[in-house]
Design a protein around this motif. Structure first.
Motif, PDB file in Angstrom:
ATOM      1  N   LYS A 135      39.702 110.101  95.302  1.00 46.85           N
ATOM      2  CA  LYS A 135      40.012 110.653  93.984  1.00 46.85           C
ATOM      3  C   LYS A 135      41.281 110.018  93.433  1.00 46.85           C
ATOM      4  O   LYS A 135      42.191 109.682  94.178  1.00 46.85           O
ATOM      5  CB  LYS A 135      40.193 112.165  94.065  1.00 46.85           C
ATOM      6  CG  LYS A 135      38.920 112.904  94.426  1.00 46.85           C
ATOM      7  CD  LYS A 135      39.129 114.400  94.379  1.00 46.85           C
ATOM      8  CE  LYS A 135      37.922 115.162  94.830  1.00 46.85           C
ATOM      9  NZ  LYS A 135      36.776 115.067  93.989  1.00 46.85           N
ATOM     10  N   ARG A 136      41.291 109.862  92.102  1.00 52.66           N
ATOM     11  CA  ARG A 136      42.502 109.399  91.431  1.00 52.66           C
ATOM     12  C   ARG A 136      42.585 110.117  90.091  1.00 52.66           C
ATOM     13  O   ARG A 136      41.573 110.534  89.525  1.00 52.66           O
ATOM     14  CB  ARG A 136      42.510 107.891  91.238  1.00 52.66           C
ATOM     15  CG  ARG A 136      41.456 107.374  90.291  1.00 52.66           C
ATOM     16  CD  ARG A 136      41.452 105.835  90.242  1.00 52.66           C
ATOM     17  NE  ARG A 136      40.350 105.350  89.454  1.00 52.66           N
ATOM     18  CZ  ARG A 136      40.459 104.852  88.230  1.00 52.66           C
ATOM     19  NH1 ARG A 136      41.633 104.758  87.658  1.00 52.66           N
ATOM     20  NH2 ARG A 136      39.394 104.435  87.589  1.00 52.66           N
ATOM     21  N   VAL A 137      43.801 110.261  89.589  1.00 51.81           N
ATOM     22  CA  VAL A 137      44.034 110.932  88.313  1.00 51.81           C
ATOM     23  C   VAL A 137      44.472 109.890  87.298  1.00 51.81           C
ATOM     24  O   VAL A 137      45.357 109.075  87.572  1.00 51.81           O
ATOM     25  CB  VAL A 137      45.098 112.042  88.447  1.00 51.81           C
ATOM     26  CG1 VAL A 137      45.417 112.654  87.088  1.00 51.81           C
ATOM     27  CG2 VAL A 137      44.628 113.111  89.424  1.00 51.81           C
ATOM     28  N   VAL A 138      43.820 109.908  86.139  1.00 49.95           N
ATOM     29  CA  VAL A 138      44.146 109.002  85.045  1.00 49.95           C
ATOM     30  C   VAL A 138      44.608 109.848  83.862  1.00 49.95           C
ATOM     31  O   VAL A 138      43.903 110.763  83.431  1.00 49.95           O
ATOM     32  CB  VAL A 138      42.912 108.157  84.639  1.00 49.95           C
ATOM     33  CG1 VAL A 138      43.235 107.294  83.430  1.00 49.95           C
ATOM     34  CG2 VAL A 138      42.435 107.315  85.808  1.00 49.95           C
ATOM     35  N   GLU A 139      45.797 109.539  83.354  1.00 45.87           N
ATOM     36  CA  GLU A 139      46.325 110.237  82.188  1.00 45.87           C
ATOM     37  C   GLU A 139      46.057 109.388  80.955  1.00 45.87           C
ATOM     38  O   GLU A 139      46.223 108.164  80.994  1.00 45.87           O
ATOM     39  CB  GLU A 139      47.827 110.477  82.359  1.00 45.87           C
ATOM     40  CG  GLU A 139      48.409 111.389  81.306  1.00 45.87           C
ATOM     41  CD  GLU A 139      49.884 111.685  81.544  1.00 45.87           C
ATOM     42  OE1 GLU A 139      50.271 112.836  81.314  1.00 45.87           O
ATOM     43  OE2 GLU A 139      50.634 110.768  81.935  1.00 45.87           O
ATOM     44  N   ALA A 140      45.626 110.034  79.872  1.00 45.65           N
ATOM     45  CA  ALA A 140      45.281 109.298  78.656  1.00 45.65           C
ATOM     46  C   ALA A 140      45.659 110.101  77.415  1.00 45.65           C
ATOM     47  O   ALA A 140      45.745 111.329  77.446  1.00 45.65           O
ATOM     48  CB  ALA A 140      43.789 108.985  78.637  1.00 45.65           C
ATOM     49  N   ARG A 141      45.857 109.362  76.328  1.00 42.83           N
ATOM     50  CA  ARG A 141      46.026 109.982  75.006  1.00 42.83           C
ATOM     51  C   ARG A 141      44.642 110.117  74.402  1.00 42.83           C
ATOM     52  O   ARG A 141      43.751 109.315  74.693  1.00 42.83           O
ATOM     53  CB  ARG A 141      46.884 109.090  74.114  1.00 42.83           C
ATOM     54  CG  ARG A 141      48.258 108.846  74.672  1.00 42.83           C
ATOM     55  CD  ARG A 141      48.992 107.838  73.844  1.00 42.83           C
ATOM     56  NE  ARG A 141      48.440 106.505  74.094  1.00 42.83           N
ATOM     57  CZ  ARG A 141      49.042 105.393  73.767  1.00 42.83           C
ATOM     58  NH1 ARG A 141      50.206 105.434  73.170  1.00 42.83           N
ATOM     59  NH2 ARG A 141      48.499 104.228  74.018  1.00 42.83           N
ATOM     60  N   TYR A 142      44.460 111.125  73.557  1.00 44.32           N
ATOM     61  CA  TYR A 142      43.153 111.307  72.930  1.00 44.32           C
ATOM     62  C   TYR A 142      43.304 111.775  71.493  1.00 44.32           C
ATOM     63  O   TYR A 142      44.316 112.369  71.116  1.00 44.32           O
ATOM     64  CB  TYR A 142      42.303 112.327  73.705  1.00 44.32           C
ATOM     65  CG  TYR A 142      42.785 113.754  73.532  1.00 44.32           C
ATOM     66  CD1 TYR A 142      42.366 114.519  72.448  1.00 44.32           C
ATOM     67  CD2 TYR A 142      43.676 114.329  74.438  1.00 44.32           C
ATOM     68  CE1 TYR A 142      42.822 115.816  72.272  1.00 44.32           C
ATOM     69  CE2 TYR A 142      44.126 115.618  74.267  1.00 44.32           C
ATOM     70  CZ  TYR A 142      43.703 116.357  73.184  1.00 44.32           C
ATOM     71  OH  TYR A 142      44.155 117.639  72.998  1.00 44.32           O
ATOM     72  N   THR A 143      42.276 111.504  70.719  1.00 47.99           N
ATOM     73  CA  THR A 143      42.111 112.086  69.389  1.00 47.99           C
ATOM     74  C   THR A 143      40.630 112.339  69.187  1.00 47.99           C
ATOM     75  O   THR A 143      39.804 111.449  69.393  1.00 47.99           O
ATOM     76  CB  THR A 143      42.599 111.141  68.267  1.00 47.99           C
ATOM     77  OG1 THR A 143      43.988 110.869  68.474  1.00 47.99           O
ATOM     78  CG2 THR A 143      42.402 111.762  66.889  1.00 47.99           C
ATOM     79  N   TYR A 144      40.302 113.579  68.850  1.00 49.40           N
ATOM     80  CA  TYR A 144      38.951 113.951  68.437  1.00 49.40           C
ATOM     81  C   TYR A 144      39.030 114.334  66.966  1.00 49.40           C
ATOM     82  O   TYR A 144      39.847 115.181  66.592  1.00 49.40           O
ATOM     83  CB  TYR A 144      38.438 115.191  69.174  1.00 49.40           C
ATOM     84  CG  TYR A 144      38.193 115.036  70.648  1.00 49.40           C
ATOM     85  CD1 TYR A 144      36.978 114.565  71.121  1.00 49.40           C
ATOM     86  CD2 TYR A 144      39.165 115.414  71.571  1.00 49.40           C
ATOM     87  CE1 TYR A 144      36.738 114.466  72.481  1.00 49.40           C
ATOM     88  CE2 TYR A 144      38.932 115.310  72.928  1.00 49.40           C
ATOM     89  CZ  TYR A 144      37.715 114.835  73.375  1.00 49.40           C
ATOM     90  OH  TYR A 144      37.484 114.736  74.721  1.00 49.40           O
ATOM     91  N   ALA A 145      38.208 113.725  66.139  1.00 50.14           N
ATOM     92  CA  ALA A 145      38.027 114.172  64.760  1.00 50.14           C
ATOM     93  C   ALA A 145      36.676 114.885  64.739  1.00 50.14           C
ATOM     94  O   ALA A 145      35.650 114.302  65.115  1.00 50.14           O
ATOM     95  CB  ALA A 145      38.034 113.005  63.791  1.00 50.14           C
ATOM     96  N   PHE A 146      36.699 116.149  64.355  1.00 46.76           N
ATOM     97  CA  PHE A 146      35.486 116.967  64.340  1.00 46.76           C
ATOM     98  C   PHE A 146      35.025 117.208  62.909  1.00 46.76           C
ATOM     99  O   PHE A 146      35.847 117.372  62.000  1.00 46.76           O
ATOM    100  CB  PHE A 146      35.750 118.340  64.978  1.00 46.76           C
ATOM    101  CG  PHE A 146      36.016 118.287  66.449  1.00 46.76           C
ATOM    102  CD1 PHE A 146      34.973 118.175  67.355  1.00 46.76           C
ATOM    103  CD2 PHE A 146      37.311 118.362  66.936  1.00 46.76           C
ATOM    104  CE1 PHE A 146      35.212 118.139  68.721  1.00 46.76           C
ATOM    105  CE2 PHE A 146      37.570 118.330  68.300  1.00 46.76           C
ATOM    106  CZ  PHE A 146      36.515 118.218  69.193  1.00 46.76           C
ATOM    107  N   GLU A 147      33.721 117.254  62.732  1.00 43.03           N
ATOM    108  CA  GLU A 147      33.107 117.659  61.470  1.00 43.03           C
ATOM    109  C   GLU A 147      32.114 118.769  61.768  1.00 43.03           C
ATOM    110  O   GLU A 147      31.402 118.713  62.775  1.00 43.03           O
ATOM    111  CB  GLU A 147      32.346 116.496  60.830  1.00 43.03           C
ATOM    112  CG  GLU A 147      33.219 115.446  60.202  1.00 43.03           C
ATOM    113  CD  GLU A 147      32.390 114.400  59.477  1.00 43.03           C
ATOM    114  OE1 GLU A 147      31.601 114.764  58.582  1.00 43.03           O
ATOM    115  OE2 GLU A 147      32.531 113.216  59.816  1.00 43.03           O
ATOM    116  N   LYS A 148      32.077 119.751  60.890  1.00 50.66           N
ATOM    117  CA  LYS A 148      31.067 120.795  61.024  1.00 50.66           C
ATOM    118  C   LYS A 148      29.841 120.317  60.251  1.00 50.66           C
ATOM    119  O   LYS A 148      29.889 120.128  59.040  1.00 50.66           O
ATOM    120  CB  LYS A 148      31.571 122.127  60.470  1.00 50.66           C
ATOM    121  CG  LYS A 148      30.671 123.296  60.840  1.00 50.66           C
ATOM    122  CD  LYS A 148      31.192 124.588  60.257  1.00 50.66           C
ATOM    123  CE  LYS A 148      31.795 125.411  61.357  1.00 50.66           C
ATOM    124  NZ  LYS A 148      32.219 126.738  60.840  1.00 50.66           N
TER     125      LYS A 148
END
Length: 166
Positions: A135-148
């Motif tokens: 096992k290894r842990v990866v840290e990341a930045r994220y952006t989710y743009a959601f639309e309904k």
């Protein structure tokens, strides 16, 4: 893509950039906020839990079901921009081999209107090597743009990138 969806997509991309800059400048965090939008902010923040649960099924089709028909995915561990369902499924076919388990460590939500919102921040994934079980842990930045869309929150744009200093 219709003119309306192109305009809305452009607005979401612009808002994403504004939120990212504002977040760095203001250090805004969801925790402890008491605004009238909190219920919606919490609802948007919880969409990650739905996405993460879909990852746990190991079924790339179930994960892809959470993306809009014309969604864009800029994935963490692939150089290819994914712009349709087949490409998104293909990415998750490979990503899911590592049995990813995600956890947000920082969340900033901006509800733009009744049908669009952005969730951005930092998450980490515990990945398991399919050959060794390590096992290894990866840290990341994220952006989710959601639309309904038709009453359902879907991912219109998802960007994830490993932390540059990680």
């Amino acid at each position: 893509m219709t003119r309306r969806s192109m305009s809305k997509r452009a607005a979401i991309v612009t808002a994403t950039a504004v939120v990212a800059v504002g977040t760095v400048a203001a250090g805004v965090s969801l925790a402890g906020q008491d605004s009238p939008k909190n219920a919606s902010e919490k609802q948007i923040a919880s969409l990650f839990d739905t996405w993460n649960a879909a990852l746990q099924t190991g079924d790339s089709e179930k994960v892809a079901d959470l993306y809009a028909k014309d969604a864009v995915l800029l994935p963490t561990v692939s150089n290819q921009v994914r712009t349709d369902r087949a490409e998104i499924v293909d990415y998750f076919d490979h990503f899911l081999e590592n049995k990813p388990v995600g956890k947000k460590t920082e969340t900033i939500v901006n509800v733009l209107d009744a049908d669009s919102a952005i969730d951005t921040g930092v998450y980490e994934f515990t990945l398991t090597d399919p050959d060794t079980g390590k096992k290894r842990v990866v840290e990341a930045r994220y952006t989710y743009a959601f639309e309904k869309i038709d009453g359902e929150w879907l991912i219109a744009n998802h960007h994830s990138s490993a932390m540059p200093e990680g």
